[in-house]
Write a protein that holds these residues in place. Sequence first.
Motif, PDB file in Angstrom:
ATOM      1  N   ARG A  73       0.825  -1.195   0.000  1.00 31.14           N
ATOM      2  CA  ARG A  73       0.000   0.000   0.000  1.00 31.14           C
ATOM      3  C   ARG A  73       0.864   1.253   0.000  1.00 31.14           C
ATOM      4  O   ARG A  73       0.617   2.217  -0.710  1.00 31.14           O
ATOM      5  CB  ARG A  73      -0.873  -0.025   1.254  1.00 31.14           C
ATOM      6  N   LEU A  74       1.930   1.231   0.842  1.00 26.64           N
ATOM      7  CA  LEU A  74       2.830   2.375   0.930  1.00 26.64           C
ATOM      8  C   LEU A  74       3.492   2.649  -0.407  1.00 26.64           C
ATOM      9  O   LEU A  74       3.572   3.788  -0.857  1.00 26.64           O
ATOM     10  CB  LEU A  74       3.914   2.138   1.984  1.00 26.64           C
ATOM     11  N   TYR A  75       3.997   1.578  -1.048  1.00 24.45           N
ATOM     12  CA  TYR A  75       4.621   1.756  -2.362  1.00 24.45           C
ATOM     13  C   TYR A  75       3.614   2.378  -3.325  1.00 24.45           C
ATOM     14  O   TYR A  75       3.914   3.321  -4.063  1.00 24.45           O
ATOM     15  CB  TYR A  75       5.088   0.423  -2.940  1.00 24.45           C
ATOM     16  N   ALA A  76       2.386   1.829  -3.332  1.00 23.53           N
ATOM     17  CA  ALA A  76       1.374   2.319  -4.261  1.00 23.53           C
ATOM     18  C   ALA A  76       1.086   3.791  -4.030  1.00 23.53           C
ATOM     19  O   ALA A  76       1.093   4.602  -4.960  1.00 23.53           O
ATOM     20  CB  ALA A  76       0.091   1.496  -4.122  1.00 23.53           C
ATOM     21  N   ASN A  77       0.842   4.160  -2.760  1.00 29.04           N
ATOM     22  CA  ASN A  77       0.545   5.561  -2.468  1.00 29.04           C
ATOM     23  C   ASN A  77       1.676   6.472  -2.886  1.00 29.04           C
ATOM     24  O   ASN A  77       1.469   7.536  -3.462  1.00 29.04           O
ATOM     25  CB  ASN A  77       0.310   5.757  -0.964  1.00 29.04           C
ATOM     26  N   THR A  78       2.897   6.048  -2.550  1.00 34.45           N
ATOM     27  CA  THR A  78       4.051   6.884  -2.861  1.00 34.45           C
ATOM     28  C   THR A  78       4.196   7.057  -4.362  1.00 34.45           C
ATOM     29  O   THR A  78       4.414   8.159  -4.859  1.00 34.45           O
ATOM     30  CB  THR A  78       5.324   6.260  -2.277  1.00 34.45           C
ATOM     31  N   LEU A  79       4.060   5.947  -5.109  1.00 40.92           N
ATOM     32  CA  LEU A  79       4.261   6.041  -6.547  1.00 40.92           C
ATOM     33  C   LEU A  79       3.186   6.900  -7.214  1.00 40.92           C
ATOM     34  O   LEU A  79       3.479   7.699  -8.101  1.00 40.92           O
ATOM     35  CB  LEU A  79       4.286   4.636  -7.161  1.00 40.92           C
ATOM     36  N   LEU A  80       1.936   6.753  -6.756  1.00 42.77           N
ATOM     37  CA  LEU A  80       0.878   7.572  -7.332  1.00 42.77           C
ATOM     38  C   LEU A  80       1.128   9.042  -7.087  1.00 42.77           C
ATOM     39  O   LEU A  80       0.981   9.873  -7.975  1.00 42.77           O
ATOM     40  CB  LEU A  80      -0.478   7.185  -6.717  1.00 42.77           C
ATOM     41  N   MET A  81       1.509   9.350  -5.834  1.00 46.37           N
ATOM     42  CA  MET A  81       1.773  10.743  -5.481  1.00 46.37           C
ATOM     43  C   MET A  81       2.875  11.308  -6.370  1.00 46.37           C
ATOM     44  O   MET A  81       2.770  12.407  -6.900  1.00 46.37           O
ATOM     45  CB  MET A  81       2.179  10.845  -4.014  1.00 46.37           C
ATOM     46  N   ILE A  82       3.946  10.531  -6.537  1.00 48.16           N
ATOM     47  CA  ILE A  82       5.063  10.986  -7.350  1.00 48.16           C
ATOM     48  C   ILE A  82       4.605  11.223  -8.780  1.00 48.16           C
ATOM     49  O   ILE A  82       4.892  12.260  -9.386  1.00 48.16           O
ATOM     50  CB  ILE A  82       6.201   9.961  -7.323  1.00 48.16           C
ATOM     51  N   PHE A  83       3.840  10.267  -9.313  1.00 49.31           N
ATOM     52  CA  PHE A  83       3.415  10.375 -10.695  1.00 49.31           C
ATOM     53  C   PHE A  83       2.619  11.660 -10.919  1.00 49.31           C
ATOM     54  O   PHE A  83       2.895  12.424 -11.843  1.00 49.31           O
ATOM     55  CB  PHE A  83       2.572   9.163 -11.061  1.00 49.31           C
ATOM     56  N   PHE A  84       1.635  11.906 -10.052  1.00 48.66           N
ATOM     57  CA  PHE A  84       0.799  13.079 -10.277  1.00 48.66           C
ATOM     58  C   PHE A  84       1.539  14.381 -10.041  1.00 48.66           C
ATOM     59  O   PHE A  84       1.330  15.364 -10.740  1.00 48.66           O
ATOM     60  CB  PHE A  84      -0.468  13.012  -9.417  1.00 48.66           C
ATOM     61  N   ARG A  85       2.403  14.391  -9.036  1.00 48.66           N
ATOM     62  CA  ARG A  85       3.166  15.622  -8.795  1.00 48.66           C
ATOM     63  C   ARG A  85       4.052  15.931  -9.986  1.00 48.66           C
ATOM     64  O   ARG A  85       4.152  17.080 -10.410  1.00 48.66           O
ATOM     65  CB  ARG A  85       4.020  15.474  -7.537  1.00 48.66           C
ATOM     66  N   VAL A  86       4.709  14.902 -10.514  1.00 48.36           N
ATOM     67  CA  VAL A  86       5.584  15.125 -11.660  1.00 48.36           C
ATOM     68  C   VAL A  86       4.771  15.643 -12.834  1.00 48.36           C
ATOM     69  O   VAL A  86       5.144  16.609 -13.502  1.00 48.36           O
ATOM     70  CB  VAL A  86       6.338  13.827 -12.029  1.00 48.36           C
ATOM     71  N   LEU A  87       3.614  15.012 -13.055  1.00 50.84           N
ATOM     72  CA  LEU A  87       2.777  15.409 -14.177  1.00 50.84           C
ATOM     73  C   LEU A  87       2.384  16.887 -14.083  1.00 50.84           C
ATOM     74  O   LEU A  87       2.632  17.686 -14.994  1.00 50.84           O
ATOM     75  CB  LEU A  87       1.513  14.538 -14.174  1.00 50.84           C
ATOM     76  N   PHE A  88       1.782  17.256 -12.959  1.00 43.63           N
ATOM     77  CA  PHE A  88       1.298  18.624 -12.830  1.00 43.63           C
ATOM     78  C   PHE A  88       2.428  19.636 -12.793  1.00 43.63           C
ATOM     79  O   PHE A  88       2.337  20.706 -13.406  1.00 43.63           O
ATOM     80  CB  PHE A  88       0.438  18.772 -11.566  1.00 43.63           C
ATOM     81  N   ALA A  89       3.473  19.304 -12.043  1.00 48.31           N
ATOM     82  CA  ALA A  89       4.565  20.266 -11.923  1.00 48.31           C
ATOM     83  C   ALA A  89       5.208  20.508 -13.279  1.00 48.31           C
ATOM     84  O   ALA A  89       5.486  21.642 -13.656  1.00 48.31           O
ATOM     85  CB  ALA A  89       5.591  19.767 -10.914  1.00 48.31           C
TER      86      ALA A  89
END
Lengths: 279, 294, 435
Positions: A73-89
């Motif tokens: 779960r931790l890996y999933a949450n972290t990876l999703l967060m990273i993906f979206f932050r990278v996308l928007f930023a």
Amino acid sequence: MKYQSKQNINSIVTHIVLICGSICMLLPFIWMFLTAFKTRSQSVSVNPFYFFPHEGWHFENFSEVWNSYNFLRLYANTLLMIFFRVLFACLTATMAGYAFGRLKFQGKSFFFSLVLIQMMVPSQIFIIPQYLMVSKLHLLNTQFALVFPGAVSAFGTYLLKQGYQFLPKELEEAAELDGCSIWQRFTKIMLPLTKSSMVSLGIFTALFAYKDMMWPMIACNKSTHTTLSAALAKLQGQFTSNYPQLMAGALMAIIPMLVIYLLFQRQFMEGITTTGGKL
Amino acid sequence: MQKMRTLKSKTEAKWGLILIAPTIIGLLILNFYPIISTIYLSLCKTGDFGIGNKFIGYDNYITLFQDKEVFHSLINTFKYTIIEVPFSIVISLILASLLNHNIFGRTSYRTIYFLPMICAPAAVAMVWRWMFNQDFGLLNMIFRSNVAWVTDPNIAWICVAIVGVWSSIGYNMVLLIGALQDIPRDYYEAATIDGASAIKSFFHITIPMLLPMLFFIILTGVIGALQLFDLPYMIINRSSRAFSDVQTITYLFYTYSFEHSNRGYGATIVIFMLLIIGIITYGIQKLEKKWCSV
Amino acid sequence: MKKILSILLSFVVVISFISCGKSNTSNVSKVDKKGSLTVAIWDNNQLKGLQQIANEWGEKSGYDVEFEVFDWSTYWTMLEAGVSGGEMPDIFWMHSSYAQMYMDSNVLLNLNSEIAKDDAIDIANYYPGISNLYSNKDGHYAIPKDHDTIAVVYNKSIFDKYGIAYPTKAWTWEDFASIAQEITDKGKTDGVYGAYLDCGNNQSGWYNIIYAFGGEVINDDHTKSGMDNPNTIKAMNFVKDKILPACPSQDSMANTAGDTMLISNKLGMYIDGSWMVNSYYSLDNIDDLAWVELPWEDVNNNNICDEGERVSIYNGLGWSIYEGTENSDAAWSLTSALTSKEGQIKQSELGVTMSGYVGLSDQWASSFEGIDLSAYTDIENDGTLIFRPYSKYAGRWEDYFTEAFIPAWNGSASMTDTCKSIATYMNGLLDSENE
């Protein structure tokens, strides 16, 4: 002959320098790795580089840490967060970077100074106000909360501004003569030329997002929604100095980043190398 | 002709504002509202939890300018910055140049130098703290010495700087490799034809072409160094006699705001820092304009 | 580039499914619950035991109980953010460093009416110092959860190695100092020391010595510093002259924590609190460790340990309820379950900490098989418990102690002068608190 041996000496010296540097880089990691397999009293014993302790290596630190948290779960949450932050930023920063770097408009220096000011302020003062905003929206403990502070990036804007600013004017002027609108000039010509900066931005946004500890701890404290760094911080607790477990946890947290980096390394490096378009 | 030009500049202005809008709106909401409220806090004697804030005008600032600890921390922060930024840039520049060519093991080296960036800062600091340990640490064991790395006021801040450099090399290196790749080969070829040595090419082609990226790295490096908090917080113990010589100004702010529940004074320190960083940033930007005129 | 994007996108889709999938299953079990309570704590070690007690209560009451564990500094940031308008846990721990602040700001629910209605809870059953801490003229704001005491933990293998008899509780602070010095002298070549006392070891260190000598750190009203009290100065000079020579150098102590040195056989004796037993218990060399009561000081020279001559500092956390909670009845019910006599017995048996309820300490001591922890419990009868010195913003002067004592510790300043200047500074801080 002389040239060849000079080349060889250069190459040897280069490698010696690089290898020494590598050892300095790796030393702490080797210690981390070895400590994760020790018991507590072994980890504070005098020789930290005890490769083969007489009782053998202890793997239970890893299983204990694994059982304390739902790591998948931790890996999933972290990876999703990273993906979206990278996308928007990346999206917002590249648009703003192009505008600041190549367009003329009123208030440009004023707005850019806003960008710089954000970078100059210590991030600790943002935490509580941002938390209150997310809380009022009733969006705590969601992916939105994790992505929210990283959706725009002053740092990225500055980086890309530098990237756009020093591209040759001639390309843009040629496009203009051909009848391209500003949006077309931006998306079809200028943007592709900043690939190296974009890739760098992506990497750094991902890393800062991954390492962000305080924000996920406060905004997403439910263990089902939190990230790797926040979970690691909880491992420490108030009074413990249980090095082996902490190191085991840190190693397990590094692994996804390392794997991603190794997998996509070729693409990263290729991305950092620009392709064509040079005069 | 005039009409076309005005139309063109109007469109340009319109697009300029549209393109920066998402970022600027984001910054205003996420960051500027907190900054404004911090400024307000610095003008108050804060009550707990924001209840009962008493507006006291400039009193906090008057206290601040007489506070020796604030200026001591400021000097500590400057000392750190002056050492960490140049060393980090020079070392990463050398590494980036070496790793830009197609040498054996290039990918492995790049990965190794990048590793510190991937690791959680808490774990990194803990490892280094143990390596610097006077009685049991790795460094004193290797050098067979008894150096008081983290308790000697003359050395402790340098140790923190070493960890700072170690952590930031990978980051700067990646940026520089990218920038190096952007320099057209033709320039170097032309220079070799003209008989220039490697060193001459480095100083007359590489450095000037790298200036924009170098300025970016210098600016972000300086700002980051002036805001340093994590490393001294985790490496230096409060009971170390070097503590007051390593404490940075952000650390002081953190102590007042989060440990002593004195947000008003903490806010004052932050605003003071902001002004200093602002002045330094302005100076660096001016230098950049002078040297990077395209 | 396109290839990377497509790989990443499919990755993201897969992960989203994993995340969504898991949350669906946990929703099903919530259907038949009346509601849920959130409880915030900062000690991971206590989580399992507390969760067990809460789950038993939850089955009977029909409520879900969710625990949230933070590290110390994030815990208080989270609470502060919550008070300022965010989400607050229903029930959370209170600590002496913050209690007054929270009580004064109307964050905590006044528990007087609940206590009156509930037969299981009678404030008189708890340690008075703790219940006083969490109450003011308007009433009680937290129920004592636990208490802790201080004792000396020693490394038997060191004592065996140098042929020194194990300490007994009859010992005085002078005995402590001379045993420590003997170990240090004999252990010189091995780098072993007899004792460890750094400027930052206050609650589990020199606070105890100050009170045993008849001094004080702060007066009973929490308004004036006791650091310039002649007995306090006498105690600190004793530390300087007799104990510190047997300790590692101040530099070494600033580098390495005492428990680390103890468990790696570099230290003979260490003064530590009962909350640390859990972390010692998991060591592989636990059999080398033993505990003995804190020494006493013969202040009146009559060779008898009188009242007040053997002192242990004690402290205790409390369970508070958020003033604005929506489930005050359920929250009180859970709090009562945790702090009632049964709840406290369970907490002790699960080895969590010593209870805040008087008279139940034996359960805690016996929950750790194989080691004798009577040193922590017997001192309640053999000695005097003094509550940890506090004021509204105690953190400010406690931090100051650590930094200000450094020169006195390493000999570059006189201990007497340092104590006096610390008292002056502390009085300044206390005055501004009470403005």
